[in-house]
Each structure stands twice: as C-alpha cells, then as structure tokens.
Motif scaffolding. Structure first.
Motif, PDB file in Angstrom:
ATOM      1  N   VAL A   1       0.852  -1.185   0.000  1.00  0.00           N
ATOM      2  CA  VAL A   1       0.000   0.000   0.000  1.00  0.00           C
ATOM      3  C   VAL A   1       0.889   1.236   0.000  1.00  0.00           C
ATOM      4  O   VAL A   1       2.022   1.211   0.479  1.00  0.00           O
ATOM      5  CB  VAL A   1      -0.959   0.023   1.208  1.00  0.00           C
ATOM      6  N   THR A   2       0.375   2.325  -0.565  1.00  0.00           N
ATOM      7  CA  THR A   2       1.160   3.555  -0.669  1.00  0.00           C
ATOM      8  C   THR A   2       0.339   4.751  -0.202  1.00  0.00           C
ATOM      9  O   THR A   2      -0.887   4.722  -0.188  1.00  0.00           O
ATOM     10  CB  THR A   2       1.605   3.804  -2.118  1.00  0.00           C
ATOM     11  N   GLY A   3       1.042   5.798   0.151  1.00  0.00           N
ATOM     12  CA  GLY A   3       0.453   7.076   0.530  1.00  0.00           C
ATOM     13  C   GLY A   3       1.413   8.188   0.157  1.00  0.00           C
ATOM     14  O   GLY A   3       2.612   7.953  -0.016  1.00  0.00           O
ATOM     15  N   ASP A   4       0.898   9.391   0.008  1.00  0.00           N
ATOM     16  CA  ASP A   4       1.725  10.532  -0.393  1.00  0.00           C
ATOM     17  C   ASP A   4       2.044  11.427   0.792  1.00  0.00           C
ATOM     18  O   ASP A   4       1.208  11.667   1.665  1.00  0.00           O
ATOM     19  CB  ASP A   4       1.009  11.357  -1.460  1.00  0.00           C
ATOM     20  N   LEU A   5       3.272  11.940   0.806  1.00  0.00           N
ATOM     21  CA  LEU A   5       3.738  12.891   1.803  1.00  0.00           C
ATOM     22  C   LEU A   5       4.259  14.113   1.072  1.00  0.00           C
ATOM     23  O   LEU A   5       5.089  13.990   0.156  1.00  0.00           O
ATOM     24  CB  LEU A   5       4.855  12.281   2.658  1.00  0.00           C
ATOM     25  N   MET A   6       3.789  15.300   1.467  1.00  0.00           N
ATOM     26  CA  MET A   6       4.266  16.529   0.852  1.00  0.00           C
ATOM     27  C   MET A   6       5.198  17.236   1.837  1.00  0.00           C
ATOM     28  O   MET A   6       4.837  17.457   2.994  1.00  0.00           O
ATOM     29  CB  MET A   6       3.113  17.461   0.493  1.00  0.00           C
ATOM     30  N   VAL A   7       6.401  17.575   1.371  1.00  0.00           N
ATOM     31  CA  VAL A   7       7.380  18.299   2.172  1.00  0.00           C
ATOM     32  C   VAL A   7       7.392  19.743   1.690  1.00  0.00           C
ATOM     33  O   VAL A   7       7.517  20.003   0.491  1.00  0.00           O
ATOM     34  CB  VAL A   7       8.785  17.668   2.048  1.00  0.00           C
ATOM     35  N   THR A   8       7.216  20.685   2.623  1.00  0.00           N
ATOM     36  CA  THR A   8       7.254  22.119   2.303  1.00  0.00           C
ATOM     37  C   THR A   8       8.262  22.803   3.216  1.00  0.00           C
ATOM     38  O   THR A   8       8.661  22.254   4.242  1.00  0.00           O
ATOM     39  CB  THR A   8       5.877  22.783   2.493  1.00  0.00           C
ATOM     40  N   LEU A   9       8.649  24.003   2.850  1.00  0.00           N
ATOM     41  CA  LEU A   9       9.590  24.760   3.668  1.00  0.00           C
ATOM     42  C   LEU A   9       8.893  25.616   4.704  1.00  0.00           C
ATOM     43  O   LEU A   9       9.524  26.128   5.623  1.00  0.00           O
ATOM     44  CB  LEU A   9      10.476  25.641   2.783  1.00  0.00           C
TER      45      LEU A   9
END
Length: 172
Positions: A109-117
């Motif tokens: 299974v997969t999921g998305d992670l968003m990295v921001t500053l």
C-alpha cells in the motif's frame, strides 16, 4: 411491457452481481496508507497507518524516497490497524514523495507525503500594546502624555530663546 421490465431488471441485477464479485473484501480506505500529517517541514515526525494487512500482521515501511529509510509498522490499539513512524530528514527537499508499506503477506500500500519549507500551522499574531511611555494601542495614559507635551514645550521655548539671543548678538 412486462417482458421489457423483467429484461431490464435482470440485466441490472446481473451488472450489480458482477460489480459485487469484483469488489474487494475490505472497506474503501482499508487499501491505502494514511500519512499524518500529510504536509510536513523537514525535520518533522510523520505517522503512517493502514488496515490493509489484517489484525495480526506486520508491515515494513519504506520512506527512502524522502530520505528517511525504512521503518516498521506494528499492531496498534485500534482493531486491525498497523501504525509506524519516521522522521523526515532536515535535508529533505520540497516536493511530494510516495511512502510505501509492504505487508507480511506481500500486499503493498502507498500514501503521499508533501514536504514544504513553511509550516501549515496557523501563525501567531502579536497581541497587546507596546510600552513606549507615550501610550499604546489600548489608550494613552493622560499623565505620561501631559509630561511628554510639557517636556517638548520647555525644550522648544528654551531653544527659541537661545536662538533669539544669538541673533541679537547677546551671546550665550
């Protein structure tokens, strides 16, 4: 008319049965990897969970796409949920990364992670007034205002008197 109704009803039932046969045995969100928070700054902690692996399963997590490496998902207090954690490295670049968990039974299974500053948390705005001695945003203090005005008046009068004496040639 009656024959057409039976034909349509029979066709609808056949389509519905085929759809149910093809549907997975688990619930809608059970086949995904939930990532919390879904948006994080470098150096932040991330928790992932899934119920796709079953109640007594374990899973191996992979966050190497963001540079965090592997982590383990273990059974949690919630029924049939596995939970795991990892830390996003401070050197992570902004972007969206795929986090993967592979169940002991082989399911992935997969999921998305968003990295921001920048943090998505609400900014804190200053409250109150600034203590300048002349007043503030909550209202001026009349005593301090009168003293300030008097000091400015004395300074202006004294400066005018000295300039007037100098202009007349009396000296200081």
């Amino acid at each position: 008319m009656r024959r057409t109704a039976r034909l349509v009803t029979g066709t609808a039932l056949a389509v519905a049965a085929a759809g149910l046969a093809a549907a997975p045995a688990y619930g809608g969100a059970a086949g995904s990897l939930e990532v919390y928070p879904s948006t994080v700054v470098p150096g932040g902690d991330v928790t992932v969970n899934t119920s796709a692996c079953g109640a007594d399963g374990t899973a191996a997590g992979d966050a190497s796409a963001v540079g965090a490496g592997s982590f383990t998902l273990a059974p949690s207090a919630h029924e049939e949920d596995l939970i795991g954690q990892f830390r996003v490295p401070p050197s992570a670049q902004p972007g969206t990364y795929e986090i993967v968990a592979k169940c002991a039974g082989g399911r992935q299974v997969t999921g998305d992670l968003m990295v921001t500053l920048t943090s998505t948390r609400e900014q804190i705005h200053p409250r109150g007034h600034v203590k300048t001695g002349v007043g503030g945003t909550l209202g001026p203090d009349p005593v301090q205002t009168a003293a300030g005005v008097a000091a400015l008046a004395v300074a202006a009068a004294g400066g005018t008197w000295l300039l007037h004496r100098r202009a007349r040639g009396d000296g200081i």
